[in-house]
Scaffold this motif. Structure first.
Motif, PDB file in Angstrom:
ATOM      1  N   THR A   1       0.838  -1.194   0.000  1.00 47.70           N
ATOM      2  CA  THR A   1       0.000   0.000   0.000  1.00 47.70           C
ATOM      3  C   THR A   1       0.873   1.244   0.000  1.00 47.70           C
ATOM      4  OG1 THR A   1      -1.711  -1.170   1.256  1.00 47.70           O
ATOM      5  CG2 THR A   1      -1.836   1.225   1.233  1.00 47.70           C
ATOM      6  N   LEU A   2       1.926   1.208   0.800  1.00 44.66           N
ATOM      7  CA  LEU A   2       2.853   2.337   0.907  1.00 44.66           C
ATOM      8  C   LEU A   2       3.565   2.594  -0.431  1.00 44.66           C
ATOM      9  CD1 LEU A   2       5.207   2.997   3.899  1.00 44.66           C
ATOM     10  CD2 LEU A   2       6.113   3.136   1.588  1.00 44.66           C
ATOM     11  N   ILE A   3       4.063   1.532  -1.055  1.00 46.52           N
ATOM     12  CA  ILE A   3       4.754   1.668  -2.348  1.00 46.52           C
ATOM     13  C   ILE A   3       3.810   2.244  -3.403  1.00 46.52           C
ATOM     14  CG2 ILE A   3       5.814   0.385  -4.264  1.00 46.52           C
ATOM     15  CD1 ILE A   3       6.852  -1.598  -2.113  1.00 46.52           C
ATOM     16  N   GLY A   4       2.592   1.722  -3.443  1.00 43.63           N
ATOM     17  CA  GLY A   4       1.604   2.208  -4.406  1.00 43.63           C
ATOM     18  C   GLY A   4       1.301   3.677  -4.223  1.00 43.63           C
ATOM     19  N   ALA A   5       1.195   4.109  -2.968  1.00 36.30           N
ATOM     20  CA  ALA A   5       0.882   5.511  -2.677  1.00 36.30           C
ATOM     21  C   ALA A   5       2.008   6.435  -3.137  1.00 36.30           C
ATOM     22  CB  ALA A   5       0.632   5.695  -1.179  1.00 36.30           C
ATOM     23  N   ILE A   6       3.242   6.021  -2.922  1.00 37.48           N
ATOM     24  CA  ILE A   6       4.390   6.825  -3.357  1.00 37.48           C
ATOM     25  C   ILE A   6       4.355   7.010  -4.871  1.00 37.48           C
ATOM     26  CG2 ILE A   6       6.908   6.854  -3.601  1.00 37.48           C
ATOM     27  CD1 ILE A   6       7.047   5.427  -0.882  1.00 37.48           C
ATOM     28  N   LEU A   7       4.111   5.932  -5.593  1.00 37.06           N
ATOM     29  CA  LEU A   7       4.045   5.998  -7.058  1.00 37.06           C
ATOM     30  C   LEU A   7       2.877   6.876  -7.507  1.00 37.06           C
ATOM     31  CD1 LEU A   7       4.736   2.242  -7.921  1.00 37.06           C
ATOM     32  CD2 LEU A   7       6.317   4.164  -8.174  1.00 37.06           C
ATOM     33  N   GLY A   8       1.750   6.762  -6.811  1.00 33.23           N
ATOM     34  CA  GLY A   8       0.555   7.516  -7.185  1.00 33.23           C
ATOM     35  C   GLY A   8       0.720   9.017  -7.025  1.00 33.23           C
ATOM     36  N   VAL A   9       1.263   9.442  -5.890  1.00 31.00           N
ATOM     37  CA  VAL A   9       1.431  10.877  -5.641  1.00 31.00           C
ATOM     38  C   VAL A   9       2.422  11.479  -6.626  1.00 31.00           C
ATOM     39  CG1 VAL A   9       2.138  12.636  -3.990  1.00 31.00           C
ATOM     40  CG2 VAL A   9       0.864  10.665  -3.210  1.00 31.00           C
ATOM     41  N   ASN A  10       3.519  10.787  -6.858  1.00 33.31           N
ATOM     42  CA  ASN A  10       4.517  11.312  -7.795  1.00 33.31           C
ATOM     43  C   ASN A  10       3.980  11.390  -9.212  1.00 33.31           C
ATOM     44  OD1 ASN A  10       7.199  11.835  -6.412  1.00 33.31           O
ATOM     45  ND2 ASN A  10       6.727   9.812  -5.622  1.00 33.31           N
ATOM     46  N   THR A  11       3.014  10.535  -9.532  1.00 38.92           N
ATOM     47  CA  THR A  11       2.379  10.586 -10.853  1.00 38.92           C
ATOM     48  C   THR A  11       1.455  11.793 -10.963  1.00 38.92           C
ATOM     49  OG1 THR A  11       2.445   8.175 -11.087  1.00 38.92           O
ATOM     50  CG2 THR A  11       0.902   9.361 -12.504  1.00 38.92           C
ATOM     51  N   VAL A  12       0.628  12.030  -9.939  1.00 43.49           N
ATOM     52  CA  VAL A  12      -0.343  13.116 -10.003  1.00 43.49           C
ATOM     53  C   VAL A  12       0.338  14.478 -10.009  1.00 43.49           C
ATOM     54  CG1 VAL A  12      -0.781  13.511  -7.530  1.00 43.49           C
ATOM     55  CG2 VAL A  12      -2.622  13.806  -9.166  1.00 43.49           C
ATOM     56  N   LEU A  13       1.482  14.588  -9.363  1.00 47.38           N
ATOM     57  CA  LEU A  13       2.183  15.873  -9.321  1.00 47.38           C
ATOM     58  C   LEU A  13       2.812  16.245 -10.663  1.00 47.38           C
ATOM     59  CD1 LEU A  13       3.881  15.644  -5.799  1.00 47.38           C
ATOM     60  CD2 LEU A  13       2.013  17.161  -6.482  1.00 47.38           C
ATOM     61  N   MET A  14       2.892  15.275 -11.582  1.00 47.58           N
ATOM     62  CA  MET A  14       3.451  15.544 -12.907  1.00 47.58           C
ATOM     63  C   MET A  14       2.383  15.963 -13.915  1.00 47.58           C
ATOM     64  SD  MET A  14       6.407  12.623 -13.390  1.00 47.58           S
ATOM     65  CE  MET A  14       5.302  11.230 -13.151  1.00 47.58           C
ATOM     66  N   ILE A  15       1.091  15.886 -13.500  1.00 45.97           N
ATOM     67  CA  ILE A  15      -0.002  16.194 -14.418  1.00 45.97           C
ATOM     68  C   ILE A  15      -0.312  17.688 -14.390  1.00 45.97           C
ATOM     69  CG2 ILE A  15      -2.468  15.815 -14.869  1.00 45.97           C
ATOM     70  CD1 ILE A  15      -2.162  13.025 -13.852  1.00 45.97           C
ATOM     71  N   ASP A  16      -0.564  18.259 -15.556  1.00 45.40           N
ATOM     72  CA  ASP A  16      -0.918  19.675 -15.662  1.00 45.40           C
ATOM     73  C   ASP A  16      -2.177  19.953 -14.855  1.00 45.40           C
ATOM     74  OD1 ASP A  16      -2.762  21.741 -17.489  1.00 45.40           O
ATOM     75  OD2 ASP A  16      -0.686  22.365 -17.200  1.00 45.40           O
ATOM     76  N   GLN A  17      -2.191  21.073 -14.110  1.00 41.33           N
ATOM     77  CA  GLN A  17      -3.286  21.386 -13.195  1.00 41.33           C
ATOM     78  C   GLN A  17      -4.626  21.529 -13.900  1.00 41.33           C
ATOM     79  OE1 GLN A  17      -2.271  23.614  -9.638  1.00 41.33           O
ATOM     80  NE2 GLN A  17      -3.841  25.088 -10.161  1.00 41.33           N
ATOM     81  N   ASN A  18      -4.648  22.135 -15.091  1.00 44.26           N
ATOM     82  CA  ASN A  18      -5.905  22.304 -15.826  1.00 44.26           C
ATOM     83  C   ASN A  18      -6.481  20.964 -16.270  1.00 44.26           C
ATOM     84  OD1 ASN A  18      -5.888  25.127 -15.640  1.00 44.26           O
ATOM     85  ND2 ASN A  18      -4.474  25.284 -17.370  1.00 44.26           N
ATOM     86  N   LYS A  19      -5.605  20.064 -16.693  1.00 40.97           N
ATOM     87  CA  LYS A  19      -6.053  18.736 -17.105  1.00 40.97           C
ATOM     88  C   LYS A  19      -6.546  17.941 -15.903  1.00 40.97           C
ATOM     89  CE  LYS A  19      -2.955  18.417 -21.090  1.00 40.97           C
ATOM     90  NZ  LYS A  19      -1.810  17.706 -21.704  1.00 40.97           N
ATOM     91  N   LEU A  20      -5.924  18.180 -14.745  1.00 41.96           N
ATOM     92  CA  LEU A  20      -6.309  17.457 -13.535  1.00 41.96           C
ATOM     93  C   LEU A  20      -7.742  17.765 -13.127  1.00 41.96           C
ATOM     94  CD1 LEU A  20      -5.388  15.593 -11.233  1.00 41.96           C
ATOM     95  CD2 LEU A  20      -4.639  17.628  -9.995  1.00 41.96           C
ATOM     96  N   GLN A  21      -8.188  18.997 -13.338  1.00 42.41           N
ATOM     97  CA  GLN A  21      -9.556  19.386 -12.979  1.00 42.41           C
ATOM     98  C   GLN A  21     -10.575  18.473 -13.644  1.00 42.41           C
ATOM     99  OE1 GLN A  21     -10.627  22.412 -11.132  1.00 42.41           O
ATOM    100  NE2 GLN A  21     -12.546  21.280 -11.147  1.00 42.41           N
TER     101      GLN A  21
END
Length: 251
Positions: free
Chosen positions: A80-100
């Motif tokens: 669970t911990l490993i998955g969360a690390i990968l997930g957060v680092n992925t979302v921070l690379m996405i453009d904010q407008n696209k994230l909306q």
């Protein structure tokens, strides 16, 4: 400003109350942060800060009541911990407008998914760990850890459904174990969001306090009423959120 804060505090209390019982609290809190005008990345980070305090409170109560099986969770918490690390680092690379737009689509998806997971979890059928459910449990925790770090809303519902399907838990035990796993991914994701300065503490701290109170009330009700309470709230949340998102898309 004060009305915005009151709105967020009420939404946070309600989100934590529901989340501690059946998961899906993020389906209330993240839209509330977005409605309040907080940018998507900050909304996700601030929500993670608040929901982590709530999931810790709920996890502690479930653990004290004996509804958490640490003998199996010790295998799944690291993934669970490993998955969360990968997930957060992925979302921070996405453009904010696209994230909306992505946030809105995923909220709808989670609501519709939960709608079809309402007919199980009446009895505890867990008979112990075996090779099959161990592997499935690892995959479940890795994927949902990633999802929680990447997005978050509905993780508790997914975990409850997954734990029931894989291990045969009833709703109450599934909810207890899901809380601990959810807290693991929450605290991991929170640390990364904090490191990247994606938390609004002005709103986050008072909302977190309200979420702690909501989690305490919700967990007490869940433990007192068991699956009879958890199942209908689980289904109701799914129907309400799915319906709201469909109306938003039509309009």
């Amino acid at each position: 400003m004060i009305f915005k804060l009151l709105f967020l505090c009420f939404s946070g209390f309600l989100a934590a109350f529901v989340d501690s019982i059946a998961g899906g609290g993020g389906l209330i809190s993240i839209p509330a942060f977005l409605i309040a005008g907080i940018p998507p990345h900050l909304a996700l980070g601030t929500n993670k800060f608040c929901s982590t305090t709530a999931s810790f409170t709920s996890s502690l109560s479930f653990a004290k009541s004996g509804k958490v099986n640490f003998s199996i969770l010790k295998y799944f918490i690291p993934f669970t911990l490993i998955g969360a690390i990968l997930g957060v680092n992925t979302v921070l690379m996405i453009d904010q407008n696209k994230l909306q737009s992505l946030v809105l689509v995923m909220i709808l998806f989670v609501g519709l998914y939960s709608l079809f997971s309402k007919s199980i979890g009446k009895e505890d059928k867990f008979t112990g760990l075996n090779k099959k459910n161990l592997i499935l449990g690892i995959l479940l925790c890795l994927c949902l850890g990633f999802y929680d770090g990447f997005f978050g809303p509905g993780t508790g519902s997914f975990l409850i459904f997954g734990l029931i399907s894989v291990f045969g838990f009833d709703f109450t035990k599934a909810a207890g174990n899901a809380r601990v796993l959810n807290f693991t991914s929450n605290i991991t994701a929170l640390l990364i969001f904090a490191f990247n300065s994606q938390i609004n503490y002005y709103y986050g701290i008072p909302v977190a306090l309200c979420m702690i109170m909501g989690a305490k009330f919700g967990t007490k009700l869940a433990l007192d009423k068991g699956s009879k309470l958890i199942k209908p709230i689980f289904v109701t949340m799914s129907l309400a959120v799915a319906g709201k998102m469909i109306l938003d898309i039509i309009n």
